[in-house]
Design a protein around this motif. Sequence first.
Motif, PDB file in Angstrom:
ATOM      1  N   ARG A  80       0.867  -1.189   0.000  1.00 15.77           N
ATOM      2  CA  ARG A  80       0.000   0.000   0.000  1.00 15.77           C
ATOM      3  C   ARG A  80       0.896   1.229   0.000  1.00 15.77           C
ATOM      4  O   ARG A  80       1.662   1.455   0.937  1.00 15.77           O
ATOM      5  CB  ARG A  80      -0.914   0.002   1.218  1.00 15.77           C
ATOM      6  N   ILE A  81       0.805   1.983  -1.071  1.00 18.44           N
ATOM      7  CA  ILE A  81       1.580   3.215  -1.227  1.00 18.44           C
ATOM      8  C   ILE A  81       0.599   4.353  -1.459  1.00 18.44           C
ATOM      9  O   ILE A  81      -0.136   4.364  -2.457  1.00 18.44           O
ATOM     10  CB  ILE A  81       2.575   3.089  -2.406  1.00 18.44           C
ATOM     11  N   LYS A  82       0.567   5.305  -0.544  1.00 23.59           N
ATOM     12  CA  LYS A  82      -0.460   6.352  -0.589  1.00 23.59           C
ATOM     13  C   LYS A  82      -0.339   7.234  -1.819  1.00 23.59           C
ATOM     14  O   LYS A  82      -1.330   7.742  -2.338  1.00 23.59           O
ATOM     15  CB  LYS A  82      -0.371   7.214   0.670  1.00 23.59           C
ATOM     16  N   SER A  83       0.891   7.435  -2.284  1.00 18.87           N
ATOM     17  CA  SER A  83       1.077   8.334  -3.437  1.00 18.87           C
ATOM     18  C   SER A  83       0.740   7.679  -4.764  1.00 18.87           C
ATOM     19  O   SER A  83       0.850   8.314  -5.813  1.00 18.87           O
ATOM     20  CB  SER A  83       2.530   8.840  -3.455  1.00 18.87           C
ATOM     21  N   ARG A  84       0.369   6.415  -4.696  1.00 14.03           N
ATOM     22  CA  ARG A  84       0.073   5.693  -5.927  1.00 14.03           C
ATOM     23  C   ARG A  84      -1.434   5.549  -6.070  1.00 14.03           C
ATOM     24  O   ARG A  84      -2.166   5.490  -5.081  1.00 14.03           O
ATOM     25  CB  ARG A  84       0.755   4.323  -5.884  1.00 14.03           C
ATOM     26  N   ASP A  85      -1.878   5.477  -7.311  1.00 14.44           N
ATOM     27  CA  ASP A  85      -3.301   5.281  -7.584  1.00 14.44           C
ATOM     28  C   ASP A  85      -3.457   4.048  -8.492  1.00 14.44           C
ATOM     29  O   ASP A  85      -2.993   4.067  -9.641  1.00 14.44           O
ATOM     30  CB  ASP A  85      -3.898   6.508  -8.291  1.00 14.44           C
ATOM     31  N   ALA A  87      -3.799   2.974  -4.377  1.00 11.74           N
ATOM     32  CA  ALA A  87      -2.811   2.879  -3.298  1.00 11.74           C
ATOM     33  C   ALA A  87      -2.450   1.427  -2.979  1.00 11.74           C
ATOM     34  O   ALA A  87      -1.303   1.123  -2.657  1.00 11.74           O
ATOM     35  CB  ALA A  87      -3.339   3.572  -2.041  1.00 11.74           C
ATOM     36  N   SER A  88      -3.410   0.512  -3.044  1.00 10.65           N
ATOM     37  CA  SER A  88      -3.159  -0.904  -2.728  1.00 10.65           C
ATOM     38  C   SER A  88      -2.993  -1.701  -4.004  1.00 10.65           C
ATOM     39  O   SER A  88      -3.677  -1.449  -5.007  1.00 10.65           O
ATOM     40  CB  SER A  88      -4.315  -1.481  -1.915  1.00 10.65           C
TER      41      SER A  88
END
Length: 304
Positions: A80-85, A87-88
């Motif tokens: 899970r990376i918040k800056s990615r879309d 995030a999961s």
Amino acid sequence: MQVHQRALCAAIGLLFAAAAVQAQSSDTLKAAAEKAVASNPDVTARFNAFRAAGEAVSVARAGWLPQIDLNASAGRDWDRIKSRDPASDSLSRTGVGLSLTQLLWDGMGTQREIERAGHDKLSRYFELLETTEQITLEAAKAHFDVQRFRRLVQLAEDNYVQHRFAYMQIQSRYKAGVGRGVDLEQSNARLALAESNLTTELANLHDVTARYQRIVGEAPPATLPALTMLKTGLPASSGEAVGAALKQSPAISASIETLRGARAGVSTRESAYQPRVEARLRTTAGHNVDGIQDQTRNSAAEIV
């Protein structure tokens, strides 16, 4: 006789050391000692312990050799990376890797372990020598005892025959009326004592023969030629004998090597406080290697 026996026992070890250069009379002693050493289970156990200690040295030396590892893996990762879309995300991965590791420094731990194993090997070697010498000494004692008690039986038999003959003569004189009854009674008592001594010596001979068979593994030969006494090479004084024993004793040498091995073991433990440095080469191939999407290979060379 007892003083002579003690001196004889004290010289047995040196007698066997010179057995190879003695005349034919020493061949039976040498053969008995060799058979005792070859068939004794304690010697075999010590020898196997010495061989095991030698293999332990090889195991310790292996610490300096490169280490190669092959590994394979398959799994599924979630992150899970918040800056990615989005995030999961999750992905499946598989890979096969090969790594080569070489130890560069471990605080001398490996070297100290090699030294400890080497001292342990020497200790097992000296213990083997000690056991071998003890078995040889027991075989030599049994050999001498068989010779000695066979001779004592011969003397006791001769003594009994002489007393029997004297008793029969005195008895015939007494029956003829020219001998005294007290002489007959005294002769009878001496005959009984000679018979008792003969029985005792026969029992002693049976005991030492059984001990010889237990130590050597076979009954003593019917004829044991007289051994040549060692007249050269003996220490001039008891002080010299003690000094030579301290220098040449395998038991003392084994204890010294055990102490040195213990000291090396302490040094091995102390190496854990120092850094460990390794050189590594590794490569991995597969699908989504290391959890990175579409990565098929990853290689690295590093100092760790």
